[in-house]
Design a protein around this motif. Structure first.
Motif: not given
Length: 387
Positions: A246-256, A292-295
């Motif tokens: 994968f290059i994207g999922n629900h837990d990471v910053t969008r690839i774009a 994605k932000e750590e908060r």
């Protein structure tokens, strides 16, 4: 033929995609939102995908990973009738549906309190860890997995599988496979020994986080040597199992958002030309952005509602994805292909994907974002240039 051999996944975070309230102040009344997802199934087929991977769908307190009841559809999404309708509609279109099995932890206020260790999961007080040494937990997980497989799902994504002993899964998986031998079971591993965990647990596949990191990082940092090293590791994994890529999922910053839309097409080209069971995170194929932000609520930006209508601005990216998926479909051996580096510089990479005495060649350029994919006869299969 295994389920995964021809699987191309479209992953959705349901609560976000249908616009459900993620952190309600009080229990929400039943709202039939799942039909929203049903409307997107034709789009999934048009993309060229044949698997729908759903994030959490069970009754939960907030984001879905704090389960209250494994046997009940979250009322913010709908009811059992809505889910049956979705599964039937997917089956009619040849789409297999995977559920997200959050079996490492539950809501600390769930009815499963007597089955927990009393410890919180990774410091989250709202999440109580299930006691995987307790035989009742084995029975519960086997029953839940079979219950939903009986109702027509094709398999499971096991959330946070890295946090659970493979010995636990070695007690669960054979019993599930005995009843559903064709079920595909994939585990989320962010870190750890992929090969050993997979062998000991009996799961079919593992999320390839190492490759995800190397793809976006090598393009962002103009350093294809990072990708070269990781593709060597990837080849080793393929000797033992085929990872979920994968290059994207629900837990990471969008690839774009990581790379910009043009360079994100380079990432997509890599995804569809290396071995693996590829997964698209909903909206990446349209160039959706989100960091994605750590908060608290830091995932919300990457888990948005699906739009009423797609913007024409994303059409060129969608067309690139369709072409790459079509290429993948025409070369199904790419599922287990090994990668051979031909030429490499910091910003340029040429590799061949090789399997079954066949190969294609992929040329990538970061500085002037471009991709060219050709076959052994030199015929151009796909090209993209930002200029």
């Amino acid at each position: 033929m295994s389920f995964a051999e021809h699987a191309i996944i479209w992953q959705v975070y349901p609560l976000g995609a249908v616009g459900a309230p993620i952190r309600p102040a009080a229990p929400e009344p039943l709202e039939h939102r799942l039909p929203t997802l049903e409307k997107w199934l034709d789009y999934v087929v048009e993309l060229g995908c044949n698997v729908l991977l759903l994030g959490p769908v069970f009754e939960a307190l907030s984001h879905g990973y704090d389960t209250l009841d494994f046997y009940r559809v979250d009322p913010r999404l709908g009811d059992q009738g809505d889910m049956t309708s979705l599964l039937d509609a997917a089956q009619q279109r040849g789409i297999g549906v995977l559920f997200d099995g959050v079996f490492n932890h539950v809501s600390s206020s769930s009815k499963y309190a007597q089955l927990t260790t009393g410890n919180s999961f990774e410091g989250h007080e709202a999440l109580a860890e299930l006691d995987h040494e307790n035989p009742e937990v084995v029975e519960l997980v086997v029953d839940v997995m079979n219950y939903w497989l009986d109702r027509g799902i094709a398999g499971w994504r096991l959330d946070a599988v890295y946090a659970t002993s493979p010995k636990f899964w070695a007690q669960v998986i054979p019993r599930v496979k005995q009843r559903h031998p064709d079920a595909w079971i994939m585990g989320e591993m962010i870190h750890g020994d992929y090969v050993a965990f997979r062998a000991e647990s009996g799961i079919d596949s593992i999320t390839q986080y190492e490759l995800w990191k190397a793809i976006w990082s090598s393009i962002k940092e103009n350093n294809f040597f990072e990708l070269e090293w990781t593709l060597g590791r990837h080849n080793e994994f393929l000797e033992s199992f085929v990872p979920q890529t994968f290059i994207g999922n629900h837990d990471v910053t969008r690839i774009a958002s990581q790379l910009g839309q043009e360079r994100a097409v380079l990432a997509a080209a890599i995804l569809f030309t290396v071995g693996g069971t590829p997964s698209i995170y909903y909206g990446d194929e349209q160039g959706f952005s989100g960091v994605k932000e750590e908060r608290e609520a830091g995932d919300d930006a990457v888990r948005p509602p699906l739009p009423e209508e797609l913007s024409p601005l994303g059409k060129w990216i969608e067309d690139s994805y369709k072409a790459l998926i079509s290429l993948r479909r025409q070369h199904p051996w790419l599922h287990h292909a090994r990668t051979e580096i031909q030429e490499i510089e910091n910003q340029k990479l040429t590799y061949r994907a090789v399997a079954d005495e066949q190969w294609i060649e992929v040329q990538l350029d970061i500085e002037h974002p471009s991709v060219r994919i050709s076959d052994a006869a030199g015929t151009e299969l796909f090209s993209f240039s930002a200029s």
